[in-house]
Design a protein around this motif. Structure first.
Motif, PDB file in Angstrom:
ATOM      1  N   ILE A   6       0.895  -1.055  -0.092  1.00 30.08           N
ATOM      2  CA  ILE A   6       0.076  -0.229   0.117  1.00 30.08           C
ATOM      3  C   ILE A   6       0.887   1.288  -0.214  1.00 30.08           C
ATOM      4  O   ILE A   6       1.772   1.176   0.738  1.00 30.08           O
ATOM      5  CB  ILE A   6      -0.769  -0.083   1.065  1.00 30.08           C
ATOM      6  N   ALA A   7       0.400   2.261  -0.750  1.00 29.71           N
ATOM      7  CA  ALA A   7       1.248   3.522  -0.931  1.00 29.71           C
ATOM      8  C   ALA A   7       1.067   4.149   0.483  1.00 29.71           C
ATOM      9  O   ALA A   7       0.242   4.385   0.899  1.00 29.71           O
ATOM     10  CB  ALA A   7       0.798   4.274  -2.175  1.00 29.71           C
ATOM     11  N   THR A   8       2.363   4.998   0.879  1.00 28.58           N
ATOM     12  CA  THR A   8       2.378   5.605   2.162  1.00 28.58           C
ATOM     13  C   THR A   8       1.455   6.916   1.900  1.00 28.58           C
ATOM     14  O   THR A   8       0.947   6.962   2.792  1.00 28.58           O
ATOM     15  CB  THR A   8       3.548   6.180   2.489  1.00 28.58           C
ATOM     16  N   GLU A   9       1.518   7.568   0.671  1.00 28.90           N
ATOM     17  CA  GLU A   9       0.859   8.612   0.456  1.00 28.90           C
ATOM     18  C   GLU A   9      -0.820   8.377   0.295  1.00 28.90           C
ATOM     19  O   GLU A   9      -1.646   9.274   0.927  1.00 28.90           O
ATOM     20  CB  GLU A   9       1.214   9.431  -0.684  1.00 28.90           C
ATOM     21  N   ASP A  10      -1.234   7.119  -0.053  1.00 28.78           N
ATOM     22  CA  ASP A  10      -2.561   6.718  -0.110  1.00 28.78           C
ATOM     23  C   ASP A  10      -2.998   6.538   1.321  1.00 28.78           C
ATOM     24  O   ASP A  10      -4.078   6.889   1.723  1.00 28.78           O
ATOM     25  CB  ASP A  10      -2.660   5.397  -0.804  1.00 28.78           C
ATOM     26  N   LEU A  11      -2.250   5.873   2.187  1.00 24.96           N
ATOM     27  CA  LEU A  11      -2.660   5.736   3.633  1.00 24.96           C
ATOM     28  C   LEU A  11      -2.761   6.890   4.147  1.00 24.96           C
ATOM     29  O   LEU A  11      -3.754   7.039   5.074  1.00 24.96           O
ATOM     30  CB  LEU A  11      -1.579   4.781   4.234  1.00 24.96           C
ATOM     31  N   ILE A  12      -1.789   7.531   4.219  1.00 26.85           N
ATOM     32  CA  ILE A  12      -1.782   8.923   4.849  1.00 26.85           C
ATOM     33  C   ILE A  12      -3.082   9.918   4.574  1.00 26.85           C
ATOM     34  O   ILE A  12      -3.721  10.476   5.452  1.00 26.85           O
ATOM     35  CB  ILE A  12      -0.435   9.752   4.766  1.00 26.85           C
ATOM     36  N   HIS A  13      -3.126   9.882   3.230  1.00 27.63           N
ATOM     37  CA  HIS A  13      -4.565  10.669   2.409  1.00 27.63           C
ATOM     38  C   HIS A  13      -5.835  10.283   3.026  1.00 27.63           C
ATOM     39  O   HIS A  13      -6.666  10.977   3.600  1.00 27.63           O
ATOM     40  CB  HIS A  13      -4.396  10.583   1.061  1.00 27.63           C
ATOM     41  N   MET A  14      -6.140   8.879   3.418  1.00 31.41           N
ATOM     42  CA  MET A  14      -7.131   8.309   3.988  1.00 31.41           C
ATOM     43  C   MET A  14      -7.232   8.748   5.286  1.00 31.41           C
ATOM     44  O   MET A  14      -8.250   9.110   5.625  1.00 31.41           O
ATOM     45  CB  MET A  14      -7.048   6.658   3.721  1.00 31.41           C
ATOM     46  N   ASP A  62      -4.647  11.175  12.825  1.00 34.56           N
ATOM     47  CA  ASP A  62      -3.642  11.655  12.633  1.00 34.56           C
ATOM     48  C   ASP A  62      -2.342  10.646  12.337  1.00 34.56           C
ATOM     49  O   ASP A  62      -2.217   9.397  12.953  1.00 34.56           O
ATOM     50  CB  ASP A  62      -3.254  12.420  13.887  1.00 34.56           C
ATOM     51  N   THR A  63      -1.269  10.973  11.399  1.00 33.91           N
ATOM     52  CA  THR A  63      -0.429   9.985  11.218  1.00 33.91           C
ATOM     53  C   THR A  63       1.033  10.641  11.522  1.00 33.91           C
ATOM     54  O   THR A  63       2.106   9.842  11.596  1.00 33.91           O
ATOM     55  CB  THR A  63      -0.228   9.549   9.767  1.00 33.91           C
ATOM     56  N   GLY A  64       1.184  11.767  11.717  1.00 36.26           N
ATOM     57  CA  GLY A  64       2.393  12.534  12.133  1.00 36.26           C
ATOM     58  C   GLY A  64       3.330  12.825  10.829  1.00 36.26           C
ATOM     59  O   GLY A  64       4.165  13.655  10.761  1.00 36.26           O
ATOM     60  N   TYR A  65       2.616  12.642   9.465  1.00 39.96           N
ATOM     61  CA  TYR A  65       3.104  12.805   8.325  1.00 39.96           C
ATOM     62  C   TYR A  65       2.688  14.108   7.458  1.00 39.96           C
ATOM     63  O   TYR A  65       1.511  14.584   7.840  1.00 39.96           O
ATOM     64  CB  TYR A  65       3.155  11.732   7.340  1.00 39.96           C
ATOM     65  N   ASP A  66       3.741  14.671   6.856  1.00 39.17           N
ATOM     66  CA  ASP A  66       3.332  15.768   5.878  1.00 39.17           C
ATOM     67  C   ASP A  66       2.894  15.194   4.660  1.00 39.17           C
ATOM     68  O   ASP A  66       3.818  14.523   4.088  1.00 39.17           O
ATOM     69  CB  ASP A  66       4.482  16.828   5.804  1.00 39.17           C
ATOM     70  N   LEU A  67       1.807  15.139   4.389  1.00 40.80           N
ATOM     71  CA  LEU A  67       1.099  14.474   3.119  1.00 40.80           C
ATOM     72  C   LEU A  67       1.927  15.038   1.805  1.00 40.80           C
ATOM     73  O   LEU A  67       2.370  14.156   0.954  1.00 40.80           O
ATOM     74  CB  LEU A  67      -0.199  14.452   3.001  1.00 40.80           C
ATOM     75  N   ASP A  68       1.991  16.409   1.801  1.00 39.68           N
ATOM     76  CA  ASP A  68       2.667  16.952   0.441  1.00 39.68           C
ATOM     77  C   ASP A  68       4.135  16.531   0.279  1.00 39.68           C
ATOM     78  O   ASP A  68       4.649  16.235  -0.812  1.00 39.68           O
ATOM     79  CB  ASP A  68       2.528  18.443   0.773  1.00 39.68           C
ATOM     80  N   LYS A  69       4.866  16.366   1.334  1.00 34.47           N
ATOM     81  CA  LYS A  69       6.235  16.157   1.411  1.00 34.47           C
ATOM     82  C   LYS A  69       6.175  14.444   1.054  1.00 34.47           C
ATOM     83  O   LYS A  69       7.064  14.114  -0.008  1.00 34.47           O
ATOM     84  CB  LYS A  69       6.871  16.242   2.713  1.00 34.47           C
ATOM     85  N   MET A  70       5.307  13.821   1.378  1.00 35.29           N
ATOM     86  CA  MET A  70       5.518  12.412   0.870  1.00 35.29           C
ATOM     87  C   MET A  70       5.076  12.112  -0.470  1.00 35.29           C
ATOM     88  O   MET A  70       5.513  11.305  -1.260  1.00 35.29           O
ATOM     89  CB  MET A  70       4.432  11.448   1.845  1.00 35.29           C
TER      90      MET A  70
END
Length: 316
Positions: free
Chosen positions: A259-267, A274-282
């Motif tokens: 599964i793509a990290t950015e897909d999981l974060i976006h969902m 909260d995931t603690g990630y910056d989605l734009d950076k991923m």
């Protein structure tokens, strides 16, 4: 907003932990060889984007997986940030010794829940593989290395079909006997479905409350994020993911990768988790990976963009 009784009963987590496994599980399956500098850049950019756990590579035979032959150099040269767990995959004592020499203090061992899969790949049963890890556990204990474990083909095997939960529990007990208290159930072949994920996750979480649980899904048949949601409903709060959705299994025809990290974060962010990630950076990392590979990958967000971006365009 109307809240139904069902929605009241669903208790989604306020946050989850997303482990970035791209530098290992993603790159090892690609024909394009990333340089040491490119790997270090991916690791450091992922940490900057919010990764608190990152699998930087593996210490295995370079003949078996040539893409991971330079993990020693990557580990020595990368910048390390306090509070971030830098993890490697090892398969034996020699790999663990290499990890220790490179200054890595977290290593993951893996065993298959499928007897057929284990015999086909290693010519050993899962029980024999686990017994062989005893010397790794002793070495880790005396050298300050923490071990985690992964149970591959935990849900299904391309040779056996559905893997019974009893075989998974046998592997869990084998890890517990050598003192491993952090385990991942891995859908190596992409055969898991949400109902099964919920049942297996709820069972192991209840039966083994002393274990820290992680789930690892491949999106081979498009059920990766649905499986994450099933895991959340069962109370699991840690998940592996890979930038750009790279990866896959050579034993699963048509496998589309993790599964793509950015897909999981976006969902998760759309759900208020909260995931603690910056989605734009991923997303930027995922696009960089696609540029290096010279091809599109299986990430949906890299294709369609964020939902919020579409709304902004519509409102202009």
């Amino acid at each position: 907003m109307l809240t139904t009784e069902l929605e009241k009963d669903l208790k989604w987590p306020s946050s989850i932990v997303v482990s970035e496994v791209g530098p290992r599980d993603g790159l090892q399956n690609e024909k394009t060889m990333f340089t040491v500098e490119q790997k270090i850049s991916l690791i450091e950019r992922s940490v900057e984007a919010g990764a608190k756990i990152i699998e930087i590579g593996s210490f295995v035979s370079p003949k078996a997986i040539p893409q991971m032959a330079d993990t020693d150099e990557v580990a020595r040269r990368m910048k390390r940030v306090d509070g971030v767990e830098y993890r490697v995959l090892v398969t034996n004592l020699r790999g663990l010794e290499r990890a220790e020499a490179a200054g890595i203090k977290k290593a993951k061992l893996t065993v298959s829940a499928s007897r057929a899969h284990s015999l086909s790949n290693l010519n050993r049963t899962p029980e024999e593989v686990l017994r062989g890890f005893a010397e790794c556990a002793e070495y880790a204990a005396t050298h300050g290395i923490t071990l985690s474990g992964a149970i591959s083909t935990a849900f299904g095997c391309s040779m056996e079909g559905k893997v019974p939960i009893e075989q998974v529990i046998t592997a869990i007990n084998g890890f517990r006997e050598i003192g491993v208290k952090e385990l991942s159930l891995s859908d190596t072949t992409g055969m898991a479905h949400p109902q099964q994920v919920y049942a297996y996750s709820a069972r192991v979480k209840e039966q083994f409350p002393d274990i820290t649980w992680n789930l690892h899904f491949h999106n081979t048949r498009g059920m990766g994020l649905a499986n994450v949601m099933a895991g959340m409903m069962a109370g699991i709060g840690r998940y592996d993911a890979c930038f750009a959705g790279l990866g896959g299994c050579p034993f699963a025809p048509g496998a589309s990768g993790n599964i793509a990290t950015e897909d999981l974060i976006h969902m998760c962010h759309e759900m208020g988790i909260d995931t603690g990630y910056d989605l734009d950076k991923m997303i930027s990392i995922g696009k960089y990976v696609q540029e290096v590979l010279g091809k599109d990958t299986s990430s949906f967000v890299l294709k369609a963009g964020k939902s919020s971006d579409i709304v902004k365009v519509q409102n202009k």
